[in-house]
Design a protein around this motif. Structure first.
Motif, PDB file in Angstrom:
ATOM      1  N   ASP A   1       0.234  -1.363  10.517  1.00  0.00           N
ATOM      2  CA  ASP A   1      -0.667  -2.355   9.914  1.00  0.00           C
ATOM      3  C   ASP A   1      -0.871  -2.147   8.417  1.00  0.00           C
TER       4      ASP A   1
ATOM      5  N   VAL B   1      -6.206 -17.944   1.300  1.00  0.00           N
ATOM      6  CA  VAL B   1      -5.793 -17.093   0.171  1.00  0.00           C
ATOM      7  C   VAL B   1      -5.032 -15.858   0.659  1.00  0.00           C
TER       8      VAL B   1
ATOM      9  N   GLY C   1       3.727  -4.367   5.167  1.00  0.00           N
ATOM     10  CA  GLY C   1       4.192  -5.718   5.497  1.00  0.00           C
ATOM     11  C   GLY C   1       3.131  -6.794   5.415  1.00  0.00           C
ATOM     12  N   ARG C   2       2.095  -6.528   4.614  1.00  0.00           N
ATOM     13  CA  ARG C   2       1.066  -7.571   4.474  1.00  0.00           C
ATOM     14  C   ARG C   2       1.515  -8.626   3.466  1.00  0.00           C
ATOM     15  N   ARG C   3       0.973  -9.829   3.650  1.00  0.00           N
ATOM     16  CA  ARG C   3       1.250 -10.903   2.691  1.00  0.00           C
ATOM     17  C   ARG C   3       0.572 -10.576   1.366  1.00  0.00           C
ATOM     18  N   ARG C   4       1.133 -11.115   0.314  1.00  0.00           N
ATOM     19  CA  ARG C   4       0.439 -10.972  -0.967  1.00  0.00           C
ATOM     20  C   ARG C   4      -0.626 -12.048  -1.051  1.00  0.00           C
ATOM     21  N   PRO C   5      -1.839 -11.675  -1.400  1.00  0.00           N
ATOM     22  CA  PRO C   5      -2.877 -12.707  -1.478  1.00  0.00           C
ATOM     23  C   PRO C   5      -2.626 -13.693  -2.623  1.00  0.00           C
ATOM     24  N   TYR C   6      -3.268 -14.812  -2.523  1.00  0.00           N
ATOM     25  CA  TYR C   6      -3.198 -15.830  -3.577  1.00  0.00           C
ATOM     26  C   TYR C   6      -3.606 -15.191  -4.904  1.00  0.00           C
ATOM     27  N   GLY C   7      -2.863 -15.504  -5.923  1.00  0.00           N
ATOM     28  CA  GLY C   7      -3.215 -15.005  -7.254  1.00  0.00           C
ATOM     29  C   GLY C   7      -2.624 -13.650  -7.577  1.00  0.00           C
ATOM     30  N   HIS C   8      -1.804 -13.122  -6.679  1.00  0.00           N
ATOM     31  CA  HIS C   8      -1.184 -11.821  -6.945  1.00  0.00           C
ATOM     32  C   HIS C   8       0.337 -11.966  -7.050  1.00  0.00           C
TER      33      HIS C   8
ATOM     34  N   LEU D   1      -1.234  -6.670  12.908  1.00  0.00           N
ATOM     35  CA  LEU D   1      -1.775  -7.937  12.416  1.00  0.00           C
ATOM     36  C   LEU D   1      -0.941  -8.490  11.263  1.00  0.00           C
ATOM     37  N   ALA D   2      -0.419  -7.584  10.454  1.00  0.00           N
ATOM     38  CA  ALA D   2       0.342  -8.039   9.282  1.00  0.00           C
ATOM     39  C   ALA D   2       1.683  -8.612   9.731  1.00  0.00           C
ATOM     40  N   GLU D   3       2.098  -9.645   9.042  1.00  0.00           N
ATOM     41  CA  GLU D   3       3.308 -10.371   9.435  1.00  0.00           C
ATOM     42  C   GLU D   3       4.534  -9.471   9.378  1.00  0.00           C
TER      43      GLU D   3
ATOM     44  N   VAL E   1      -3.597 -19.432  -9.775  1.00  0.00           N
ATOM     45  CA  VAL E   1      -4.531 -18.863 -10.746  1.00  0.00           C
ATOM     46  C   VAL E   1      -4.573 -17.365 -10.468  1.00  0.00           C
TER      47      VAL E   1
ATOM     48  N   GLY F   1       2.312 -13.724  -5.199  1.00  0.00           N
ATOM     49  CA  GLY F   1       3.018 -13.931  -3.939  1.00  0.00           C
ATOM     50  C   GLY F   1       3.336 -15.391  -3.696  1.00  0.00           C
ATOM     51  N   VAL F   2       4.129 -15.621  -2.708  1.00  0.00           N
ATOM     52  CA  VAL F   2       4.447 -16.993  -2.317  1.00  0.00           C
ATOM     53  C   VAL F   2       3.507 -17.367  -1.205  1.00  0.00           C
ATOM     54  N   ARG F   3       2.818 -18.476  -1.360  1.00  0.00           N
ATOM     55  CA  ARG F   3       1.876 -18.897  -0.329  1.00  0.00           C
ATOM     56  C   ARG F   3       2.591 -19.712   0.719  1.00  0.00           C
TER      57      ARG F   3
END
Lengths: 333, 442
Positions: free
Chosen positions: A319, B385, A322-329, A276-278, B257, A331-333
């Protein structure tokens, strides 16, 4: 206002609206898209291709309704209501069969797909860890190899065992095989219309069109396909540079055989058994590409499904990376 | 994949679209005032924070605008009587925001007409002379909370003078069933801009940004007033998820944030457009927050914009709209993607209620026919998110608290998009809420 409300509503969590994209719609779209390579196989491989597909779908549907009926008898209800998913499974089985395979092999793979690797796997494991069609084919061909020799187990193409893909001269012989079969050149035949190998790979171009349609229409896991094709392509180019010979032929052969291009788009992206992870999807596709290329070089043409099944087994591990970094951590959205 | 690009189809990550056609045409319908109900049920807690204490008791007579509940804490926001009448009891009732019983003041409306009570007023032309602290105090006294849905005390957000560099007015109106913000922009531009100016004064920010998905020229009067007030008008792409404060900050300022922090921590204070209006009414008209605009949607009436007193039972709104309450099966309060369905029609409106949607038995929940997860990853693709709802659901089912922490379940913004796109019709929202609670419990 009343002291005790006498009218009770359904109290439930949000959301209360849905996009309308249901599992059945996704399956139906997949089925329709796979009709493109199926139709393309007709002029190249004849009615036999259609027979394989019809037998595969018929077998799978028979198993589906048998399971549904059994469930209905024992539980009074059935989870096998919609035939959309079996339709797709049947089509994949049909398209992943070599045209030279006897019809009983198609029946066997289709029945194993439905009963063992869809129904039983789901019941025992809670979800499908192995790609049903690929696992069924690997199981059946392994059994045939043991029972009737490697020639039969080699997808009914024993001639493959004599190929030499490690030299330019050996590779030219392979291409010459395609050169002599139609008015098209070897490379063009591999890309456009071939009467050899997987039914689903009869027209690499048709698979490409259907695959791109699937990326847009059903959002299949394109990262796996891209990394698979890139890896195989790069390795083929390197091999061509090392051994000499036509790079175009090399690329056409390694990329446009059904066991690569059809498997890449419609089997390697099966949602339940792939990451599932990119990042995991890129890793999965790359590993699949390396394994597929090596097996091709070792004359196990169509061996991509062996690599696929092996990678399915390690998907839960893949799985975790290679997960995305969540918003606020950060990472690049 | 169908790419529908119009103002009723919001574009989300992964190429998904949120269909907001249910509110089509509502922006042209003016607010219609709902008559005061016979009985108002005013919750003592209509804000994020500790509950208020009642300032009245059973049998007391109250006047519209009179403070009837307040608390000591910094986070407490007073509540006011929405009608003139008599307190019949102080009891618990189902709170649509909390999803649980909460203490409320029951007020029976009196028949006589008595002028409503008003708070002390500020002169909008002498705003610069007013002390920011006095303005903040007046906002609190007016009972203003965040009207976007969360109910965060407005005066608390307006106290971040040391941190705030930007004041962002969230006029995105990205919920598929909310159209009242558009009407407010259309009908009350002067008050709106006056409220924004007062907020900017309280926060002493270097820049005010009015974020809207409206096209340039759609609200000429408002645009002109904003321009004169020095407020920057930011036209944002039509997207549901960007309606979230944190994502709006990212969209506008390209700043994330940090996890566990709030927009003021990165210098941005975000207020809903309705909050700005309530601030203006409170400061310049001395009118406490006792009524607001909402959007009502049912298949019989279509979308309607209503002006309703806080504390009005939903039953009264349904009857006013000509819908017998017993013909309704689900009553959704707030956003169709984020709001819960209430258990009965006697649930009253709270300050943060922006919408009501009534579904009859023929309009069945699309999630009734849930099927097994196929791990298609749609939920991951659409998540604004960047968390993995399906992996969180699996970990939550297995009780793997450590894994939930590694998957950052606490970062979920509860937008509901994962469920909205799930082809297996799984309500991932429930798993995510439980996962969030488990992680936060430690």
């Amino acid at each position: 206002m009343r002291e005790e409300p006498n009218l009770r509503y359904i109290s439930e969590l949000p959301p209360h609206v849905h996009s309308g994209i249901t599992k059945d719609k996704v399956m139906l779209r997949t089925f329709l898209l796979m009709c493109i390579p199926a139709l393309a196989a007709l002029p190249a491989m004849g009615l036999s291709a259609l027979a394989h597909i019809a037998i595969a779908i018929g077998t799978v549907l028979f198993c589906h309704y048998s399971l549904a009926y059994t469930e209905l008898l024992s539980k009074g209800t059935t989870s096998y209501k919609s035939p959309c998913s079996p339709l797709v499974a049947g089509m994949i089985v049909g398209l992943s069969m070599p045209i030279a395979a006897p019809y009983y092999a198609t029946v066997g793979v289709a029945a194993l797909t439905m009963v063992v690797f869809k129904w039983l796997q789901g019941r025992l494991c809670g979800r499908k860890y192995l790609n049903p069609a690929a696992a069924s084919k690997v199981l059946l061909l392994a059994a045939l190899s043991i029972a009737a020799g490697l020639g039969t187990g080699m997808m009914f193409y024993p001639a493959h065992l004599r190929l030499d893909l490690w030299t330019a001269a050996g590779f030219d012989e392979v291409v010459a095989f395609y050169d002599g079969r139609s008015a098209l050149s070897g490379a063009l035949s591999l890309v456009l219309l071939k009467d050899h190998g997987w039914i689903g790979g009869a027209s690499g171009l048709a698979v490409l069109v259907a695959g791109i349609g699937a990326v847009l229409w059903i959002r299949l896991k394109w990262r796996i396909v891209v990394s698979l094709l890139l890896t195989v392509g790069v390795l083929a180019a390197v091999m061509s540079l090392v051994t000499g010979g036509s790079m175009v032929d090399r690329l056409a052969f390694h990329l446009f055989t059904g066991s690569v291009i059809f498997m890449g788009f419609f089997m390697a992206t099966e949602p339940q058994s792939t990451p599932l992870a990119e990042g995991g999807q890129y890793l999965f596709g790359t590993a699949l590409g390396v394994g597929t290329f090596l097996l091709q070089q070792l004359n196990v043409l169509g061996g991509s499904i062996i690599v696929l099944v092996a990678l399915n087994l390690v998907t839960p591990l893949i799985d975790t990376i290679g997960r995305r970094r969540p918003y606020g951590h950060g990472g690049v959205r | 994949m169908r790419l529908r690009r119009d103002k009723y189809h919001f574009q989300e990550r992964g190429g998904f679209t949120v269909d907001a056609t249910v509110k089509r045409g509502a922006e042209h319908l003016p607010f219609q005032r709902v008559p005061d109900p016979e009985l108002c049920v005013v919750f003592l807690r209509q804000h994020i924070g500790p509950p208020n204490e009642p300032l009245v008791g059973p049998g007391d007579r109250v006047t519209e605008g009179q403070k009837i509940g307040d608390g000591e804490g910094h986070m407490c926001v007073p509540v006011h009587a929405p009608v003139t009448g008599r307190v019949t009891k102080i009891d618990t009732a189902y709170h649509p925001g909390l999803g649980a019983e909460s203490e409320a003041v029951f007020i029976e409306r009196a028949s006589e007409e008595i002028p409503p009570l008003r708070l002390s007023r500020f002169d909008p032309d002498r705003l610069q002379d007013a002390e920011p602290d006095a303005l903040v105090g007046a906002v609190r006294e007016a009972g203003v909370v965040g009207l976007g849905g969360a109910g965060f005390p407005a005066h608390v957000k307006l106290s971040f003078r040391d941190k705030a560099e930007y004041l962002v007015i969230n006029a995105k109106e990205s919920d598929p069933n909310v159209a009242c913000d558009v009407r407010l922009k259309q009908e009350r531009p002067a008050e709106l801009v006056a409220g924004i100016r007062a907020m900017a004064r309280m926060l002493n920010v270097k820049e005010c940004i009015f974020a809207t998905r409206a096209q340039r020229g759609e609200f000429p009067e408002l645009e002109e007033r904003l321009r004169k007030a020095g407020v920057e008008l930011a036209h944002i792409r039509p997207s549901y998820s960007v309606g979230s404060d944190k994502l709006l900050v990212k969209e506008l300022l390209n700043v994330e944030v940090p996890c566990g922090a709030y927009p003021p921590d990165v210098g941005a204070v975000v207020h809903n457009v309705f909050t700005a209006y309530a601030v203006a009414r409170g400061l310049y008209d001395g009118e406490p927050l006792t009524s607001r605009g909402i959007t009502f949607i049912s298949r019989y009436t279509g979308p309607r914009n209503l002006w309703v007193k806080v504390g009005t039972p939903m039953r009264h709104v349904l009857e006013h709209m000509g819908i017998p309450p017993d013909t309704v099966q689900r009553l959704v309060v707030a956003s169709m993607l984020m709001g819960g369905a209430v258990p009965h029609a006697d649930v009253p409106l709270v300050k943060a209620t922006a919408a009501i949607s009534a579904f009859d038995p023929q309009e069945r929940s699309p999630y009734e026919r849930e099927r097994a997860c196929i791990r298609c990853g749609y939920c991951n693709m659409v998540c604004p998110v960047s968390i993995y709802p399906v992996l969180i659901m699996e970990a939550e089912k297995r009780g793997q608290r450590g894994k939930l922490r590694r998957l950052h379940a606490e970062d979920c913004i509860d937008c509901g998009l994962c469920s909205y796109v799930c082809p297996s019709l799984i309500k991932l929202t429930g798993y995510l809420r439980r996962a969030m609670a488990e992680v936060k419990q430690g």
